[in-house]
Design a protein around this motif. Sequence first.
Motif, PDB file in Angstrom:
ATOM      1  N   TRP A 180       0.854  -1.194   0.000  1.00  0.00           N
ATOM      2  CA  TRP A 180       0.000   0.000   0.000  1.00  0.00           C
ATOM      3  C   TRP A 180       0.882   1.233   0.000  1.00  0.00           C
ATOM      4  O   TRP A 180       1.584   1.517   0.966  1.00  0.00           O
ATOM      5  CB  TRP A 180      -0.929   0.005   1.220  1.00  0.00           C
ATOM      6  N   GLN A 181       0.893   1.959  -1.120  1.00  0.00           N
ATOM      7  CA  GLN A 181       1.610   3.216  -1.265  1.00  0.00           C
ATOM      8  C   GLN A 181       3.058   3.136  -0.765  1.00  0.00           C
ATOM      9  O   GLN A 181       3.528   3.980  -0.012  1.00  0.00           O
ATOM     10  CB  GLN A 181       0.844   4.330  -0.542  1.00  0.00           C
TER      11      GLN A 181
ATOM     12  N   ALA B 119      -1.744   7.033   6.175  1.00  0.00           N
ATOM     13  CA  ALA B 119      -1.832   8.189   5.279  1.00  0.00           C
ATOM     14  C   ALA B 119      -1.500   9.487   6.007  1.00  0.00           C
ATOM     15  O   ALA B 119      -1.127  10.484   5.359  1.00  0.00           O
ATOM     16  CB  ALA B 119      -3.235   8.263   4.679  1.00  0.00           C
TER      17      ALA B 119
END
Length: 643
Positions: free
Chosen positions: A482-483, A550
């Motif tokens: 993820w990212q 995030a």
Amino acid sequence: MRIWKTLGVLALILSAIASGGCGSDARGDLGAQTETLQGLRDRSIDLDRRPELPWQDPSEAGFRRRSRAIREKLARADLSELDRWWRREQIGDPHKYLLPAIVARLSLSDLYGRGESLQENRPSPWEALLTLERDRPDLYHFRSIFDIRLFFLHRETMPPAVRESYRTMTVKPRVEEWLEGGTENHLFMQYASGLAFLKGSQWPPDLPHIQAVQEGWLRLQLKKFLTIGQGEFHSSTYYGYSIAGLLNLYDFAPTPELRSLATALLDWYAANMAVRFSWGTAGGAESRKFDRGTWDSGLSWIAWLWWGDEDDPRANVEEGIDNYLRVALLPALSDYRPPPHLRAIARKEIPLPFELRASHPAYYSYSEDNHLWENFYATEDYTLGTLLEPSRSYQVEGTIRAQYATYKLVIRDRNGGDNAIVSLAGTYHTPMATGRSPADQYLQDRGTVLYQQVLNAADRAAGVPARSHLVLPRRYGEPRSWQGWQIWKIENVWLVARPWGDLLWWNPSISETDPEYAAFVAEGERTAWIAEVARVADYPTWEALTRALAKTEIDDRAWNDEHTLMYTNLAGRSLQMTYNRHGAIAAAQIDGRDRVLDDWPVLESPYLRVPLDSGLLEIDHPTLGRWQLSTIGSRPEWKAIAE
């Protein structure tokens, strides 16, 4: 200037000898214990019918059950087969394998009698012992820990020929072997066992000065441990052997002074074990081993004996490896019990999380304090430890750097069966990412670690591999990406890692000798990682975790040129690390404050403290209060500290 920088080793030994004994009775009741132990010296006993000692608590019944289980397993060994095996394989230290079986069998008189042979054409324990004595007479350390206990527990019932073989250990030239050297654990085995024997056998030795040297060295170690720390710290392999030698002195010392000396040293070992112990695994950094097991090392079997339960999963004596059970045999036969404050700490039945900082001297050193620096963080679901070492060394022989555990994450198996163990490091010594790889540098803050490896010309010339590995059990499979983050859900935690390198890839099979482990690999002369552990209790879903990730911040703009990484973690704490290209310790800041390693304490946590140069060990328990061991004077002293 510190005492360790102003006095030579010889002066310290002479001072320790001249200071005399340490007459304070540990926990106020050594007199009663010493009187009871006099009976152990005077006759052979069956441990299971030993009278209760005044200080024993309700957990003693469990201790005795665990003791019996260990002894019964070891006693079933076939002495004839062991004898054939060591001769066939030309084993140099056969006592290490045969004596535990003999000692265990002799401790179970209800099953095996007092040493008689129960099978036709099979040697009795005494016959096996005499055969060893004839064919391998050396008095070496791995022999002494079992041999001396056997002598004191059974001296009145052993055959005259066996007793005479022990008497020859006090006369020249054999008596000189009690001063044989070696590594730290070798000396604890040889010196503590030899001192108990030479002082307590009632046979005057030909060379009385040997006892003074042994006692002086042990007193010096105690002063060292509580002043600058220990070189062979928290070793899941070697702690048990050092403890075994000290238990001989504890149980068979002829004077309260020597018994107090052994008690103080044993309390040090027990305290260090307890604070890092992680649900069956020796957690955190360690010297001379990397424990990846669950109830599967010498240290963990002793911890199980002292603080465990019979129903601990995987703590199955019948399936236990004899090499580890042998180390636990002597604690199983000893009257020593750790301070009661340590039980809840070892079992992590205390308020969590907590942090521990520790410093250690150079191995063998009596002057180089603050030579290694350790962080340790414990939660309900995992413990994490890292170790900093200040040399960029390329030695592969004659060094213990290959045996350091520099990053160890222990993730708790809530069912108690199989903790997940994770390592992160370079691969100079092994693809399993253990040992002090020359270019490894770390910064730890609680559950977050920044790691970098940037090779220089000397590294390349020495053949340091241009790769670093995050190693974990392969049963947890490939990570989910993820990212830029690689994410695993392991038991009740999320392991999230952000690697940098020329090539990043998943290797499901990194070592033929450790087929159960896999690695995420970062290749290149410059590799780096952010590795963070998050509890599922705090981020119960993938969505909750990724929303939190995030909000973290990574700044790697200066990484290529200045080798600086900055990261604001899940807890909102800011970490910055600038790699030291030609040294071994990175420049680092946490929340804007420089990481300063000078004058780190020997131990510092909410539950265990040894300030640098203090001579004081303090243990805090949430309900039992504070307990202190002091070596400031000429003798160890114990006391409770009022709040």
